[in-house]
Design a protein around this motif. Sequence first.
Motif, mmCIF file in Angstrom:
data_model
loop_
_atom_site.group_PDB
_atom_site.id
_atom_site.type_symbol
_atom_site.label_atom_id
_atom_site.label_comp_id
_atom_site.label_asym_id
_atom_site.label_seq_id
_atom_site.Cartn_x
_atom_site.Cartn_y
_atom_site.Cartn_z
ATOM 1 N N VAL A 158 8.558 -2.581 13.236
ATOM 2 C CA VAL A 158 9.117 -3.834 12.794
ATOM 3 C C VAL A 158 8.773 -3.913 11.218
ATOM 4 C CG1 VAL A 158 9.131 -6.625 12.951
ATOM 5 C CG2 VAL A 158 9.083 -5.042 14.882
ATOM 6 N N GLU A 159 9.939 -4.223 10.343
ATOM 7 C CA GLU A 159 9.652 -4.321 8.964
ATOM 8 C C GLU A 159 9.245 -5.560 8.671
ATOM 9 O OE1 GLU A 159 12.105 -2.764 4.984
ATOM 10 O OE2 GLU A 159 13.249 -3.604 6.507
ATOM 11 N N TRP A 200 7.536 -4.531 1.312
ATOM 12 C CA TRP A 200 8.053 -4.451 2.595
ATOM 13 C C TRP A 200 7.986 -3.194 3.171
ATOM 14 C CZ3 TRP A 200 10.410 -8.081 5.467
ATOM 15 C CH2 TRP A 200 10.608 -9.512 4.826
ATOM 16 N N HIS A 201 7.653 -3.011 4.445
ATOM 17 C CA HIS A 201 7.289 -1.932 4.845
ATOM 18 C C HIS A 201 7.433 -2.041 6.497
ATOM 19 C CE1 HIS A 201 3.366 -3.500 5.021
ATOM 20 N NE2 HIS A 201 2.970 -2.652 6.187
ATOM 21 N N SER A 202 7.422 -0.715 7.218
ATOM 22 C CA SER A 202 7.206 -0.643 8.481
ATOM 23 C C SER A 202 6.211 0.505 9.090
ATOM 24 C CB SER A 202 8.357 -0.851 9.418
ATOM 25 O OG SER A 202 9.223 0.518 9.295
ATOM 26 N N HIS A 203 5.898 0.535 10.242
ATOM 27 C CA HIS A 203 4.946 1.530 10.695
ATOM 28 C C HIS A 203 5.725 1.965 12.117
ATOM 29 C CE1 HIS A 203 1.846 0.629 8.019
ATOM 30 N NE2 HIS A 203 2.183 -0.650 8.288
ATOM 31 N N GLU A 204 6.574 3.215 11.939
ATOM 32 C CA GLU A 204 7.155 3.586 12.955
ATOM 33 C C GLU A 204 6.445 3.847 14.556
ATOM 34 O OE1 GLU A 204 10.610 3.758 13.482
ATOM 35 O OE2 GLU A 204 10.691 2.658 11.668
ATOM 36 N N GLY A 220 2.956 2.236 5.060
ATOM 37 C CA GLY A 220 3.867 2.527 6.015
ATOM 38 C C GLY A 220 4.668 3.622 5.595
ATOM 39 N N ASN A 221 6.246 3.118 5.714
ATOM 40 C CA ASN A 221 7.192 3.999 5.417
ATOM 41 C C ASN A 221 7.635 4.063 4.114
ATOM 42 O OD1 ASN A 221 8.279 1.637 5.531
ATOM 43 N ND2 ASN A 221 10.302 2.328 6.683
ATOM 44 N N VAL A 222 6.942 3.321 3.081
ATOM 45 C CA VAL A 222 7.153 3.001 1.735
ATOM 46 C C VAL A 222 6.173 3.586 0.951
ATOM 47 C CG1 VAL A 222 7.577 1.263 0.180
ATOM 48 C CG2 VAL A 222 8.811 0.828 2.236
ATOM 49 N N GLU A 223 6.249 4.454 -0.204
ATOM 50 C CA GLU A 223 5.232 4.622 -1.267
ATOM 51 C C GLU A 223 5.390 3.892 -2.527
ATOM 52 O OE1 GLU A 223 2.881 8.345 -3.049
ATOM 53 O OE2 GLU A 223 3.899 8.333 -1.126
ATOM 54 N N SER A 224 4.476 2.844 -2.744
ATOM 55 C CA SER A 224 4.845 2.203 -4.020
ATOM 56 C C SER A 224 3.294 2.429 -4.988
ATOM 57 C CB SER A 224 4.835 0.510 -3.527
ATOM 58 O OG SER A 224 3.841 0.100 -3.138
ATOM 59 N N ASP A 225 3.423 1.396 -5.960
ATOM 60 C CA ASP A 225 1.970 1.469 -6.888
ATOM 61 C C ASP A 225 0.888 0.932 -5.878
ATOM 62 O OD1 ASP A 225 3.391 -1.175 -6.831
ATOM 63 O OD2 ASP A 225 2.817 -1.522 -8.857
ATOM 64 N N LYS A 226 1.252 0.242 -4.962
ATOM 65 C CA LYS A 226 0.059 -0.378 -4.133
ATOM 66 C C LYS A 226 -0.406 0.459 -2.903
ATOM 67 C CE LYS A 226 1.371 -5.053 -5.087
ATOM 68 N NZ LYS A 226 1.410 -6.366 -4.834
ATOM 69 N N THR A 227 0.249 1.635 -2.582
ATOM 70 C CA THR A 227 -0.214 2.692 -1.796
ATOM 71 C C THR A 227 -1.695 3.056 -2.021
ATOM 72 O OG1 THR A 227 2.233 3.274 -1.332
ATOM 73 C CG2 THR A 227 0.458 4.711 -0.555
ATOM 74 N N VAL A 228 -2.341 3.154 -1.023
ATOM 75 C CA VAL A 228 -3.635 3.796 -0.995
ATOM 76 C C VAL A 228 -3.695 4.923 -0.100
ATOM 77 C CG1 VAL A 228 -6.307 3.230 -0.661
ATOM 78 C CG2 VAL A 228 -4.804 1.453 -1.628
ATOM 79 N N LYS A 229 -4.014 5.972 -0.574
ATOM 80 C CA LYS A 229 -3.722 7.168 0.197
ATOM 81 C C LYS A 229 -5.096 7.762 0.934
ATOM 82 C CE LYS A 229 -0.044 9.066 -2.189
ATOM 83 N NZ LYS A 229 0.782 10.286 -2.487
#
Length: 124
Positions: free
Chosen positions: A85-86, A44-48, A110-119
Amino acid sequence: MKEINSINIMEKFSLFEKQWTPHIIGELNGQYVKLAKLKDDFVWHSHENEEELFMVFKGTLLMDFRDGRTVEIREGEILIVPKGVEHRPHTNGEVVFSLLIEPKTTLHTGNVESDKTVKELGWI
């Protein structure tokens, strides 16, 4: 002058297997055109500040929203998620081939960092 060539999208999909890791195939007007293979659940995430466009080339992508709705995006269809929108993309177990168009500044999760985040996204 930048070289002008057509891009074979299905050929680009054949160049990678990793899921939930977008690969850049083009750039225009401050936007990246990205490809990703998706399977099972994302976060779950959103992009402000950014909207996202998802286009499905293979399979069916499901997009959950916090109001309880789930929208199906089938082959040849697009969905635009408004900024702020989340949402949570997921599949029904199949690998889905998706194209994304979003500003270059858009963070993968988006606004969440997780193990799936690609920087850092790569070009193919």
